[in-house]
Design an enzyme around this catalytic site. Sequence first.
Site, short mmCIF file in Angstrom:
data_model
loop_
_atom_site.label_atom_id
_atom_site.label_comp_id
_atom_site.label_asym_id
_atom_site.label_seq_id
_atom_site.Cartn_x
_atom_site.Cartn_y
_atom_site.Cartn_z
N LEU A 44 56.71 13.34 36.96
CA LEU A 44 57.72 12.79 36.06
C LEU A 44 58.49 11.62 36.65
O LEU A 44 59.45 11.14 36.05
CB LEU A 44 58.67 13.90 35.60
CG LEU A 44 57.98 15.06 34.86
CD1 LEU A 44 58.99 16.13 34.48
CD2 LEU A 44 57.23 14.57 33.64
N CYS A 45 58.06 11.13 37.80
CA CYS A 45 58.68 9.94 38.38
C CYS A 45 58.16 8.70 37.66
O CYS A 45 56.99 8.62 37.29
CB CYS A 45 58.34 9.82 39.86
SG CYS A 45 59.31 10.89 40.92
N HIS A 46 59.06 7.73 37.48
CA HIS A 46 58.67 6.46 36.87
C HIS A 46 57.97 5.60 37.92
O HIS A 46 58.40 5.57 39.07
CB HIS A 46 59.90 5.71 36.37
CG HIS A 46 60.59 6.38 35.24
ND1 HIS A 46 61.49 7.41 35.42
CD2 HIS A 46 60.49 6.19 33.90
CE1 HIS A 46 61.92 7.82 34.24
NE2 HIS A 46 61.34 7.10 33.30
N ASP A 54 48.85 14.26 61.59
CA ASP A 54 47.40 14.08 61.59
C ASP A 54 46.92 13.41 62.87
O ASP A 54 45.90 13.81 63.45
CB ASP A 54 46.97 13.26 60.37
CG ASP A 54 45.48 13.03 60.34
OD1 ASP A 54 44.72 14.02 60.40
OD2 ASP A 54 45.05 11.86 60.24
N GLU A 56 61.14 8.04 46.04
CA GLU A 56 60.27 7.16 46.81
C GLU A 56 60.59 7.24 48.30
O GLU A 56 59.69 7.28 49.14
CB GLU A 56 60.39 5.72 46.30
CG GLU A 56 59.75 5.49 44.95
CD GLU A 56 60.45 6.16 43.76
OE1 GLU A 56 59.82 6.31 42.71
OE2 GLU A 56 61.65 6.53 43.89
#
Length: 159
Positions: free
Chosen positions: A75-77, A128, A114
């Site tokens: 639901l993030c723009h 990683d 973000e």
Amino acid sequence: MSTFSHLDAGGEANMVDVSDKDVTKREATAEGFLYVSEDVIRQISESKIAKGDVFAVARVAGIQGAKRCADLIPLCHPLALSKVDINFDIQADQNRIQATCYCKLSGKTGVEMEALTGVNVALLTLFDMCKAIDPGMHMEGVRVLEKKGGKTGYWQFDT
């Protein structure tokens, strides 16, 4: 009383309509920590990680993560970020690496998600690249430190 902005009147998931919001400068900074062994800190400090410059790779990955936030969080723009800055601080006395992510744009919605995504992707990339040395590493303390802009103005994490 605050309500969940991503739920409609029927309680269903809903992408918030930002079309009537004003365009303002929006900024956010997030942080997180990767707890590592002394050996990981030593090898990073001495540039001896077999996979290369871990901070350079994690910085690019974090920037990419921030830019791709809307592809990961439903639901993030999608946002046209004007700046993403990823930084690292080896805190050897606490056996951890701090990552921070700063995001900025001029737009109708904030950039907290973000910044959080960028910091998480940067930390995951460090994991990683170092997991062969220390598979017991763990991430903690991921949070927004501050945000600026929009309707709520300035907000800072209260330590």
